[in-house]
Design a protein around this motif. Structure first.
Motif, mmCIF file in Angstrom:
data_model
loop_
_atom_site.group_PDB
_atom_site.id
_atom_site.type_symbol
_atom_site.label_atom_id
_atom_site.label_comp_id
_atom_site.label_asym_id
_atom_site.label_seq_id
_atom_site.Cartn_x
_atom_site.Cartn_y
_atom_site.Cartn_z
ATOM 1 N N GLY A 154 0.811 -1.217 0.000
ATOM 2 C CA GLY A 154 0.000 0.000 0.000
ATOM 3 C C GLY A 154 0.839 1.259 0.000
ATOM 4 N N MET A 155 1.932 1.240 0.757
ATOM 5 C CA MET A 155 2.787 2.431 0.800
ATOM 6 C C MET A 155 3.477 2.657 -0.537
ATOM 7 N N ILE A 156 3.868 1.588 -1.206
ATOM 8 C CA ILE A 156 4.467 1.744 -2.533
ATOM 9 C C ILE A 156 3.456 2.348 -3.502
ATOM 10 N N ALA A 157 2.209 1.885 -3.463
ATOM 11 C CA ALA A 157 1.176 2.437 -4.352
ATOM 12 C C ALA A 157 0.996 3.927 -4.105
ATOM 13 N N VAL A 158 0.946 4.325 -2.844
ATOM 14 C CA VAL A 158 0.770 5.740 -2.498
ATOM 15 C C VAL A 158 1.948 6.566 -2.992
ATOM 16 N N ALA A 261 -0.953 4.169 -24.799
ATOM 17 C CA ALA A 261 -1.517 4.863 -25.957
ATOM 18 C C ALA A 261 -2.889 4.321 -26.323
ATOM 19 N N ARG A 262 -3.107 3.033 -26.095
ATOM 20 C CA ARG A 262 -4.356 2.403 -26.526
ATOM 21 C C ARG A 262 -5.385 2.270 -25.409
ATOM 22 N N ASP A 263 -4.925 2.222 -24.169
ATOM 23 C CA ASP A 263 -5.832 2.070 -23.030
ATOM 24 C C ASP A 263 -5.514 3.162 -22.021
ATOM 25 N N SER A 264 -6.353 4.172 -21.951
ATOM 26 C CA SER A 264 -6.065 5.314 -21.099
ATOM 27 C C SER A 264 -6.047 4.950 -19.623
ATOM 28 N N HIS A 265 -6.736 3.877 -19.236
ATOM 29 C CA HIS A 265 -6.795 3.514 -17.825
ATOM 30 C C HIS A 265 -5.498 2.907 -17.321
ATOM 31 N N VAL A 266 -4.604 2.474 -18.219
ATOM 32 C CA VAL A 266 -3.377 1.808 -17.800
ATOM 33 C C VAL A 266 -2.522 2.731 -16.944
ATOM 34 N N ALA A 267 -2.331 3.964 -17.404
ATOM 35 C CA ALA A 267 -1.501 4.901 -16.647
ATOM 36 C C ALA A 267 -2.136 5.254 -15.312
ATOM 37 N N VAL A 268 -3.435 5.359 -15.277
ATOM 38 C CA VAL A 268 -4.132 5.711 -14.035
ATOM 39 C C VAL A 268 -3.994 4.612 -12.989
ATOM 40 N N LEU A 269 -4.066 3.376 -13.432
ATOM 41 C CA LEU A 269 -4.022 2.244 -12.505
ATOM 42 C C LEU A 269 -2.602 1.797 -12.164
ATOM 43 N N ALA A 270 -1.601 2.352 -12.828
ATOM 44 C CA ALA A 270 -0.225 1.878 -12.643
ATOM 45 C C ALA A 270 0.221 1.854 -11.183
ATOM 46 N N PRO A 271 0.061 2.929 -10.403
ATOM 47 C CA PRO A 271 0.513 2.865 -9.004
ATOM 48 C C PRO A 271 -0.164 1.753 -8.210
ATOM 49 N N LEU A 272 -1.464 1.564 -8.426
ATOM 50 C CA LEU A 272 -2.186 0.523 -7.700
ATOM 51 C C LEU A 272 -1.685 -0.865 -8.075
ATOM 52 N N ILE A 274 1.269 -1.691 -9.339
ATOM 53 C CA ILE A 274 2.639 -1.875 -8.846
ATOM 54 C C ILE A 274 2.620 -2.167 -7.348
ATOM 55 N N GLY A 275 1.800 -1.449 -6.603
ATOM 56 C CA GLY A 275 1.680 -1.727 -5.179
ATOM 57 C C GLY A 275 1.147 -3.120 -4.907
ATOM 58 N N PHE A 276 0.215 -3.559 -5.728
ATOM 59 C CA PHE A 276 -0.340 -4.898 -5.550
ATOM 60 C C PHE A 276 0.712 -5.958 -5.849
ATOM 61 N N ALA A 277 1.608 -5.696 -6.812
ATOM 62 C CA ALA A 277 2.695 -6.637 -7.092
ATOM 63 C C ALA A 277 3.616 -6.766 -5.886
ATOM 64 N N VAL A 278 3.899 -5.646 -5.218
ATOM 65 C CA VAL A 278 4.724 -5.690 -4.005
ATOM 66 C C VAL A 278 4.019 -6.495 -2.918
ATOM 67 N N PHE A 279 2.722 -6.299 -2.785
ATOM 68 C CA PHE A 279 1.937 -7.043 -1.799
ATOM 69 C C PHE A 279 2.024 -8.549 -2.048
ATOM 70 N N MET A 280 1.823 -8.966 -3.279
ATOM 71 C CA MET A 280 1.857 -10.396 -3.599
ATOM 72 C C MET A 280 3.253 -10.989 -3.395
ATOM 73 N N ALA A 281 4.277 -10.226 -3.782
ATOM 74 C CA ALA A 281 5.650 -10.718 -3.594
ATOM 75 C C ALA A 281 5.964 -10.909 -2.110
ATOM 76 N N HIS A 282 5.431 -10.032 -1.267
ATOM 77 C CA HIS A 282 5.664 -10.170 0.170
ATOM 78 C C HIS A 282 4.976 -11.417 0.729
ATOM 79 N N LEU A 283 3.780 -11.697 0.281
ATOM 80 C CA LEU A 283 3.084 -12.887 0.768
ATOM 81 C C LEU A 283 3.901 -14.151 0.494
ATOM 82 N N ALA A 284 4.552 -14.187 -0.673
ATOM 83 C CA ALA A 284 5.310 -15.382 -1.058
ATOM 84 C C ALA A 284 6.682 -15.447 -0.411
ATOM 85 N N THR A 285 7.271 -14.293 -0.070
ATOM 86 C CA THR A 285 8.682 -14.261 0.316
ATOM 87 C C THR A 285 8.921 -14.002 1.799
ATOM 88 N N ILE A 286 7.946 -13.460 2.504
ATOM 89 C CA ILE A 286 8.133 -13.183 3.935
ATOM 90 C C ILE A 286 8.584 -14.425 4.705
#
Length: 354
Positions: A154-158, A261-272, A274-286
């Motif tokens: 969550g902090m990474i997304a923010v 360029a083709r999907d305008s929502h991609v840039a808007v959702l990018a922080p979320l 990326i943060g979710f990827a960090v969350f999932m990686a932590h679940l597997a690696t903690i």
């Protein structure tokens, strides 16, 4: 001498505003969808336009579209349809740009990376220490593994949302390293970013120690990354590499110019995302390493905690993330976006995908 019609055309051209003198008769008038690609069709040629003049004016229309980012500069107009990419890959960044060192924007970005990493490490490690203190006082009362993973992700997304427009929102030397390999940042910028990230991580961990007190900070491990009992160094190295690969692959996919360029929502959702990827990686690696996937985060905690085991295993939290970042970059740029990679390294792009 000119015939009367030609003379009238020259007179009209001389009387026209300067901005319209070089305008092409054909303009891009229609954008249609054809499968996965957009195609631009110029208006039909006027009577009397033929041969060289028509080709030159058609090329002018394409050049204008390319300048706007709608077509790639390798567009070739010999017929009525000019079909190529509807986006432009950014040109590769110079490995060393001396002029960049004199720009305030560089140092502003470095400050943003320092501040973002400080805040990230403070919130993340404070969650870890707070969880352990609460659990000791009352079992099952802490944030738990799930809560810790959410704190990191969550902090990474923010912070990516807050700093993406200033520094790119790297907040991680492994991400900066991957972008350097992809020729998206220069070497001086990358080095300054990594230095700022490491200093920010040290300051963030020091703030956690100041808030919780030195005794509790040391008692609960200072949030430092160490191999869990029962896991080999090879297992830790692989876990760190895979976790970082998930993160870096997500970063490249979320910032892909073709998708944006083709999907305008991609840039808007990018922080979320990326943060979710960090969350999932932590679940597997903690359970294996406590999850580094960020050399600055691991380094900052090790400096402030200063435990022998944390230092002995520190190399795992640098080598693993850097290897994972490189693999993810190569996979995205060469396998998924082979055209982008070829363009970045200066090759011709006759076979670039549309």
């Amino acid at each position: 001498m000119l015939d009367p019609a030609a003379a009238r055309q020259l007179a009209a051209r001389a009387a026209a505003p300067p901005s319209s003198r070089n305008a092409a008769p054909e303009e891009v008038i229609k954008l249609e969808e054809s499968g996965d690609d957009d195609i631009y069709r110029p208006s039909p040629p006027r009577a009397g336009d033929a041969g060289r003049g028509t080709s030159r004016r058609s090329r002018t229309s394409v050049d204008m579209a390319a300048a706007e980012g709608k077509l790639s500069p390798d567009a070739n107009v010999n017929g009525h349809v000019v079909s190529t990419k509807d986006y432009l890959d950014p040109p590769p960044t110079l490995l060393f740009d001396a002029g960049e060192l004199g720009k305030w924007s560089l140092y502003r970005a470095v400050i943003a990376e320092f501040t973002a990493t400080l805040l990230f490490v403070y919130v993340a490690i404070a969650t870890v220490i707070g969880h352990k203190r609460q659990t000791d006082a009352a079992p099952c009362s802490g944030a738990g593994v799930l809560g810790i993973a959410w704190a990191f992700g969550g902090m990474i997304a923010v912070l990516v949302y807050c700093t993406a427009g200033i520094s790119g929102g790297h907040i991680n030397p492994a991400v900066t390293f991957a972008l350097l390999l992809a020729r998206k940042v220069s070497l001086p910028r990358a080095l300054l970013y990594v230095l700022a990230q490491c200093l920010g991580a040290i300051c963030g961990a020091a703030l956690v120690r100041a808030v919780h007190g030195g005794r509790h900070y040391v008692l609960y491990g200072g949030g430092a990354n160490e191999l869990a009992p029962g896991y080999s160094r090879t297992a830790g190295l692989v876990a760190e590499a895979l976790g970082t690969a998930v993160l870096v692959y997500t970063v490249f996919s979320a910032t892909d110019p073709k998708r944006m360029a083709r999907d305008s929502h991609v840039a808007v959702l990018a922080p979320l995302v990326i943060g979710f990827a960090v969350f999932m990686a932590h679940l597997a690696t903690i359970p294996v390493t406590g999850t580094g996937i960020n050399p600055a985060r691991s380094f900052g905690a090790a400096v402030v905690y200063n435990g022998q085991k944390a230092w002995d295993e520190q190399w795992i939290f640098w080598v693993g993330p850097f290897v994972g970042a490189a693999v993810a970059m190569l996979y995205h740029q060469y396998v998924l976006r082979n055209g982008a990679a070829k363009h970045s390294f200066g090759s011709n792009h006759d076979d670039v995908e549309a």
